[in-house]
Design a protein around this motif. Structure first.
Motif, PDB file in Angstrom:
ATOM      1  N   ASN A 122       0.913  -1.243  -0.126  1.00 36.33           N
ATOM      2  CA  ASN A 122       0.015   0.092   0.135  1.00 36.33           C
ATOM      3  C   ASN A 122       0.812   1.196   0.086  1.00 36.33           C
ATOM      4  N   CYS A 123       0.616   2.142  -0.878  1.00 37.44           N
ATOM      5  CA  CYS A 123       1.375   3.496  -0.941  1.00 37.44           C
ATOM      6  C   CYS A 123       0.430   4.817  -0.790  1.00 37.44           C
ATOM      7  N   ASP A 124       0.288   5.438  -0.139  1.00 36.29           N
ATOM      8  CA  ASP A 124      -0.626   6.575   0.194  1.00 36.29           C
ATOM      9  C   ASP A 124       0.062   8.012   0.338  1.00 36.29           C
ATOM     10  N   ILE A 125      -0.346   8.882  -0.252  1.00 32.61           N
ATOM     11  CA  ILE A 125       0.054  10.332   0.049  1.00 32.61           C
ATOM     12  C   ILE A 125      -1.131  11.112   0.861  1.00 32.61           C
ATOM     13  N   VAL A 126      -0.928  11.379   2.314  1.00 33.76           N
ATOM     14  CA  VAL A 126      -1.967  12.012   2.981  1.00 33.76           C
ATOM     15  C   VAL A 126      -1.585  13.709   3.087  1.00 33.76           C
ATOM     16  N   GLY A 127      -2.661  14.353   2.606  1.00 34.78           N
ATOM     17  CA  GLY A 127      -2.588  15.833   3.073  1.00 34.78           C
ATOM     18  C   GLY A 127      -2.102  16.574   1.744  1.00 34.78           C
ATOM     19  N   GLU A 128      -2.637  16.127   0.728  1.00 31.17           N
ATOM     20  CA  GLU A 128      -2.247  16.668  -0.535  1.00 31.17           C
ATOM     21  C   GLU A 128      -3.413  16.908  -1.308  1.00 31.17           C
ATOM     22  N   PRO A 129      -4.176  18.079  -1.785  1.00 25.92           N
ATOM     23  CA  PRO A 129      -5.352  17.952  -2.456  1.00 25.92           C
ATOM     24  C   PRO A 129      -5.036  17.828  -3.734  1.00 25.92           C
ATOM     25  N   ALA A 130      -3.890  18.457  -4.620  1.00 33.03           N
ATOM     26  CA  ALA A 130      -3.632  18.780  -6.106  1.00 33.03           C
ATOM     27  C   ALA A 130      -3.504  17.466  -6.672  1.00 33.03           C
ATOM     28  N   ALA A 131      -3.763  17.585  -7.798  1.00 31.29           N
ATOM     29  CA  ALA A 131      -3.437  16.416  -8.855  1.00 31.29           C
ATOM     30  C   ALA A 131      -1.974  16.025  -8.927  1.00 31.29           C
ATOM     31  N   GLY A 132      -1.149  16.779  -8.573  1.00 30.03           N
ATOM     32  CA  GLY A 132       0.161  16.296  -8.417  1.00 30.03           C
ATOM     33  C   GLY A 132       0.444  15.007  -7.466  1.00 30.03           C
TER      34      GLY A 132
END
Ligand code: HAM
Length: 416
Positions: A122-132
């Motif tokens: 599992n890989c997750d980015i939390v805290g970034e709303p942009a499409a980047g």
């Protein structure tokens, strides 16, 4: 007696293959600046009942423990991640880039690509709303596949948008509460007969033709144009395709959703994920509001795709051989030399060499045979020549006498 249905025994070869997957996953995630975390294998059943939707809840491996708690073996990581982030969010710089590798359990009917136990990255980015953030996640998925020796002719990423579907449902006057039920029908479009789909859609006053028109209309997905541009800049257009027929079974997604599929072989999805901007908020009862995007990649379908892709299978084979191969086999030609050999084997192992030897007396020819079978590069013979030893390179067949005190230095030069 074999293992339970849907469970696997991992014999050494299977373990080496699993290590290859896990080692590659970990290495590529670190290249992207992700750091590793883990959670408990057993969770309260409630955390899945709240958010994972009826499909996963129906597949829970659950029971009542001795203190009468309702518990489940974890079927996925995302609720645990949301719970952990919600609990200690202030301690971490945003965005979080976290990965995790573990074993998961779903009480599914065993079929190709689906077991009751599997490993998942599992890989997750939390805290970034942009499409980047989506672009970074999709780029990581692609590089993971490339690290296994696969190219754009072996796999591709299908990208879709829950927002686009929300817009479609709005134009059809279908309430948000019923949307999960509707998306479950679209999710099964390719696996269900047209008659059954048509009948189910009828309950929403929608025809299969309308769904197909929407899926094929390029105007349906303006929300994905920024993401598409970012992926183009990264040189990844060959790997991705916008395809609105992908909706994903899990109900917590709120934006882009994506899945990896094989191009050639008909297999289930190798990986799947998407944006889920409300899950952390829901797990903190509204206290912490952090957007998130991520994916899960399982070992089962990936393993099948590697089997079917010659370059990838070859790379895995080399890895397995390297993992299992011995460097040095000590041939004890004279039993009187056993103690000298044992003392030296201990020193060589302390220096980090992989060394094995016969535990009991065996004929010299037999010992050489064992050395070959174990894939040793070098045989060291302890016999009449002592205090010299004979060093034989098992590939080139060259041999020479070396004073035993020089052996570690000599082996360092010779072993690759
Ligand atoms: P998922 O689509 O349920 O997503 O699972 C992701 C991947 O795990 C699948 O594509 C498949 O490779 C593997 N997988 C799932 N179930 C099984 C099974 N029974 N046997 C073998 N492999 C399986 C999720 O789990 C989301 N929580 C992923 C995610 C992370 N979304 C955001 N962050």
């Amino acid at each position: 007696m074999g293992p339970l249905p849907g469970f696997r025994d991992f014999y050494p070869e299977d373990c080496a293959r699993r290590n290859h997957l896990i080692g590659t996953w970990r290495e590529v995630c670190r290249r992207y600046g992700f750091i590793e975390f883990d959670g408990p294998i057993l969770e309260s059943t409630e955390i899945y009942q709240r958010k994972s939707g009826p499909e996963i809840v129906g597949q829970l491996f659950n029971f009542t423990d001795k203190s009468h708690r309702e518990v489940s073996l974890r079927p996925e990581m995302t609720p645990t991640l949301a719970r952990m982030v919600a609990a200690r969010e202030r301690e971490f710089r945003k965005p979080l880039k976290w990965f995790s590798i573990g074993q998961f359990f779903r009480y599914e009917k065993q079929q190709r690509g689906r077991l009751r136990e599997f490993y998942q990255l599992n890989c997750d980015i939390v805290g970034e709303p942009a499409a980047g953030a989506e672009a970074e996640i999709i780029s990581l998925m692609i590089d993971l596949m490339r690290a296994f020796g696969m190219t754009s002719s072996d796999f591709f990423v299908r990208i879709s948008s829950r927002m686009a579907w929300a817009g479609f449902l709005q134009t059809k006057n279908i309430s948000a509460e019923r949307s999960a039920q509707f998306l479950a029908i679209v999710d099964k479009l390719e696996r269900e007969t047209e008659d059954v789909t048509e009948k189910k859609l009828g309950e929403f006053g929608i025809t299969l033709g309308e769904v197909r028109d929407f899926v094929h209309d390029p105007q349906s997905s303006p929300a994905l144009s920024q993401l598409q541009r970012e992926l183009e800049q990264r040189g990844l257009v060959d790997f991705v395709r916008i395809d609105l027929s992908v909706v994903r079974g899990l109900p917590y997604y709120t934006g882009a959703v994506f899945e990896i599929f094989s191009r050639e072989v008909s297999l289930r999805a190798v990986a799947g994920g998407g944006r889920y901007d409300n899950l952390v908020r829901d797990f903190s009862d509204g206290a912490v509001d952090l957007p998130a995007v991520g994916f899960g990649m399982g070992d089962v379908v990936l393993g099948e795709l590697i089997d079917e892709t010659p370059a990838a299978a070859d790379q895995r084979k080399k890895h397995v051989n390297r993992e299992q191969a011995l460097q040095i086999y000590a041939v004890i030609a004279k039993e009187e030399r056993r103690n000298d050999a044992l003392a030296q084997i201990a020193r060589l192992r302390a220096e980090g060499f992989r060394v094995d030897y016969p535990l009991t007396h065996a004929k010299v020819g037999r010992q050489f045979q064992t050395a070959e079978q174990l894939g040793a590069q070098i045989a060291v013979l302890y016999g009449d020549e002592w205090p010299d030893v004979k060093v034989k390179d098992l590939t080139s067949r060259k041999e020479e006498l070396v004073p035993n005190s020089d052996l570690p230095a000599r082996l360092k030069d010779q072993i690759t």
